[in-house]
Design a protein around this motif. Structure first.
Motif, PDB file in Angstrom:
ATOM      1  N   SER A  25       0.815  -1.215   0.000  1.00 12.06           N
ATOM      2  CA  SER A  25       0.000   0.000   0.000  1.00 12.06           C
ATOM      3  C   SER A  25       0.847   1.262   0.000  1.00 12.06           C
ATOM      4  N   GLY A  26       2.167   1.118   0.051  1.00 17.36           N
ATOM      5  CA  GLY A  26       3.037   2.279   0.038  1.00 17.36           C
ATOM      6  C   GLY A  26       3.285   2.804  -1.363  1.00 17.36           C
ATOM      7  N   ARG A  27       4.191   3.727  -1.477  1.00 14.12           N
ATOM      8  CA  ARG A  27       4.433   4.395  -2.759  1.00 14.12           C
ATOM      9  C   ARG A  27       5.791   4.065  -3.354  1.00 14.12           C
ATOM     10  N   THR A  28       6.527   3.160  -2.707  1.00 18.16           N
ATOM     11  CA  THR A  28       7.908   2.926  -3.150  1.00 18.16           C
ATOM     12  C   THR A  28       8.153   1.476  -3.523  1.00 18.16           C
ATOM     13  N   PHE A  29       7.098   0.763  -3.906  1.00 11.11           N
ATOM     14  CA  PHE A  29       7.203  -0.661  -4.195  1.00 11.11           C
ATOM     15  C   PHE A  29       8.284  -0.949  -5.220  1.00 11.11           C
ATOM     16  N   SER A  30       8.391  -0.135  -6.229  1.00 11.34           N
ATOM     17  CA  SER A  30       9.340  -0.390  -7.315  1.00 11.34           C
ATOM     18  C   SER A  30      10.797  -0.233  -6.880  1.00 11.34           C
ATOM     19  N   ASN A  31      11.020   0.228  -5.671  1.00 12.38           N
ATOM     20  CA  ASN A  31      12.385   0.351  -5.147  1.00 12.38           C
ATOM     21  C   ASN A  31      12.833  -0.875  -4.372  1.00 12.38           C
ATOM     22  N   TYR A  32      11.923  -1.847  -4.250  1.00  8.54           N
ATOM     23  CA  TYR A  32      12.198  -2.986  -3.392  1.00  8.54           C
ATOM     24  C   TYR A  32      12.217  -4.297  -4.160  1.00  8.54           C
ATOM     25  N   ALA A  33      13.238  -5.095  -3.872  1.00 11.62           N
ATOM     26  CA  ALA A  33      13.205  -6.484  -4.285  1.00 11.62           C
ATOM     27  C   ALA A  33      12.237  -7.218  -3.356  1.00 11.62           C
ATOM     28  N   MET A  34      11.644  -8.283  -3.878  1.00 11.74           N
ATOM     29  CA  MET A  34      10.611  -8.982  -3.115  1.00 11.74           C
ATOM     30  C   MET A  34      10.939 -10.461  -2.972  1.00 11.74           C
ATOM     31  N   GLY A  35      10.549 -10.999  -1.856  1.00 11.69           N
ATOM     32  CA  GLY A  35      10.772 -12.417  -1.630  1.00 11.69           C
ATOM     33  C   GLY A  35       9.538 -13.076  -1.050  1.00 11.69           C
ATOM     34  N   TRP A  36       9.445 -14.374  -1.284  1.00  9.80           N
ATOM     35  CA  TRP A  36       8.418 -15.203  -0.657  1.00  9.80           C
ATOM     36  C   TRP A  36       9.121 -16.245   0.217  1.00  9.80           C
ATOM     37  N   PHE A  37       8.562 -16.440   1.390  1.00  9.93           N
ATOM     38  CA  PHE A  37       9.059 -17.439   2.318  1.00  9.93           C
ATOM     39  C   PHE A  37       7.870 -18.241   2.822  1.00  9.93           C
ATOM     40  N   GLU A  44      11.085 -24.823  10.344  1.00  7.54           N
ATOM     41  CA  GLU A  44      11.706 -23.504  10.224  1.00  7.54           C
ATOM     42  C   GLU A  44      11.196 -22.790   8.980  1.00  7.54           C
ATOM     43  N   ARG A  45      11.230 -21.485   9.053  1.00  6.42           N
ATOM     44  CA  ARG A  45      10.854 -20.703   7.885  1.00  6.42           C
ATOM     45  C   ARG A  45      11.890 -20.920   6.788  1.00  6.42           C
ATOM     46  N   GLU A  46      11.430 -21.059   5.555  1.00  7.90           N
ATOM     47  CA  GLU A  46      12.351 -21.328   4.457  1.00  7.90           C
ATOM     48  C   GLU A  46      12.090 -20.405   3.267  1.00  7.90           C
ATOM     49  N   PHE A  47      13.147 -20.186   2.527  1.00  8.71           N
ATOM     50  CA  PHE A  47      13.088 -19.372   1.316  1.00  8.71           C
ATOM     51  C   PHE A  47      12.311 -20.115   0.237  1.00  8.71           C
ATOM     52  N   VAL A  48      11.481 -19.367  -0.482  1.00  4.21           N
ATOM     53  CA  VAL A  48      10.716 -19.939  -1.585  1.00  4.21           C
ATOM     54  C   VAL A  48      11.190 -19.350  -2.913  1.00  4.21           C
ATOM     55  N   ALA A  49      11.112 -18.031  -3.023  1.00  6.45           N
ATOM     56  CA  ALA A  49      11.463 -17.381  -4.280  1.00  6.45           C
ATOM     57  C   ALA A  49      11.711 -15.911  -4.029  1.00  6.45           C
ATOM     58  N   ALA A  50      12.411 -15.269  -4.958  1.00  5.36           N
ATOM     59  CA  ALA A  50      12.665 -13.840  -4.865  1.00  5.36           C
ATOM     60  C   ALA A  50      12.733 -13.254  -6.260  1.00  5.36           C
ATOM     61  N   ILE A  51      12.533 -11.945  -6.321  1.00  9.77           N
ATOM     62  CA  ILE A  51      12.537 -11.268  -7.614  1.00  9.77           C
ATOM     63  C   ILE A  51      13.171  -9.898  -7.449  1.00  9.77           C
ATOM     64  N   SER A  52      13.910  -9.508  -8.463  1.00 11.20           N
ATOM     65  CA  SER A  52      14.614  -8.235  -8.407  1.00 11.20           C
ATOM     66  C   SER A  52      13.647  -7.063  -8.538  1.00 11.20           C
ATOM     67  N   VAL A  53      14.175  -5.891  -8.351  1.00 14.75           N
ATOM     68  CA  VAL A  53      13.369  -4.667  -8.384  1.00 14.75           C
ATOM     69  C   VAL A  53      12.611  -4.526  -9.700  1.00 14.75           C
ATOM     70  N   ASN A  54      13.297  -4.805 -10.802  1.00 14.18           N
ATOM     71  CA  ASN A  54      12.653  -4.616 -12.105  1.00 14.18           C
ATOM     72  C   ASN A  54      12.027  -5.899 -12.643  1.00 14.18           C
ATOM     73  N   GLY A  55      12.116  -6.959 -11.872  1.00 17.95           N
ATOM     74  CA  GLY A  55      11.481  -8.218 -12.262  1.00 17.95           C
ATOM     75  C   GLY A  55      12.270  -9.059 -13.231  1.00 17.95           C
ATOM     76  N   ARG A  56      13.458  -8.621 -13.612  1.00 15.12           N
ATOM     77  CA  ARG A  56      14.212  -9.347 -14.632  1.00 15.12           C
ATOM     78  C   ARG A  56      14.972 -10.541 -14.073  1.00 15.12           C
ATOM     79  N   ILE A  57      15.222 -10.516 -12.789  1.00 15.08           N
ATOM     80  CA  ILE A  57      15.988 -11.602 -12.168  1.00 15.08           C
ATOM     81  C   ILE A  57      15.113 -12.274 -11.117  1.00 15.08           C
ATOM     82  N   LYS A  76       0.957  -2.123 -10.276  1.00 20.85           N
ATOM     83  CA  LYS A  76      -0.074  -2.486  -9.308  1.00 20.85           C
ATOM     84  C   LYS A  76       0.492  -2.676  -7.912  1.00 20.85           C
ATOM     85  N   ASN A  77       1.780  -2.421  -7.746  1.00 22.26           N
ATOM     86  CA  ASN A  77       2.415  -2.587  -6.429  1.00 22.26           C
ATOM     87  C   ASN A  77       2.180  -3.982  -5.857  1.00 22.26           C
TER      88      ASN A  77
END
Length: 123
Positions: A25-37, A44-57, A76-77
């Motif tokens: 809901s913030g305004r700076t989503f495109s500045n952040y890489a995102m991950g799913w755990f 234990e909590r485990e890594f699932v997937a991650a994506i770069s800021v621009n979505g290319r990686i 769409k943030n």
């Protein structure tokens, strides 16, 4: 400020699919890489997937490659996690997280985290 809200979890039969969403809901989503755990009961909590800021990686846990797909729509943030061929061992609470600039496979390195959404896969 980043505020993450996951959705799309639920109960699905083995072999089924789900798509999780994580909206910021913030305004700076495109500045952040995102991950799913994820964290299963008693696990234990485990890594699932991650994506770069621009979505290319993208990056995936080795055991999930080919079944899970992470994507993002900066207009769409929102970041998504498409999960196919779900199995009972995929049952867990799934969390999304945001990290400034670069993604990580380490949950605690993320700056912001959502509350999670439950995914239950029945056999």
């Amino acid at each position: 400020q980043v505020q993450l809200v996951e959705s799309g979890g639920g109960l699905v039969q083995a072999g089924g699919s789900l798509r999780l969403s994580c909206a910021d809901s913030g305004r700076t989503f495109s500045n952040y890489a995102m991950g799913w755990f994820r964290q299963g009961s008693g696990k234990e909590r485990e890594f699932v997937a991650a994506i770069s800021v621009n979505g290319r990686i993208t990056d995936y846990a080795d055991s999930l490659k080919g079944r899970f797909t992470i994507s993002r729509d900066n207009a769409k943030n929102t970041v998504y996690l498409r999960m196919n061929s779900l199995q009972p061992e995929d049952t867990a609470v799934y969390y999304c997280a945001a990290r400034a600039r670069y993604y990580s496979r380490t949950y605690l390195e993320y700056d912001y985290r959502g509350q999670g959404t439950q995914v239950t896969v029945s056999s």
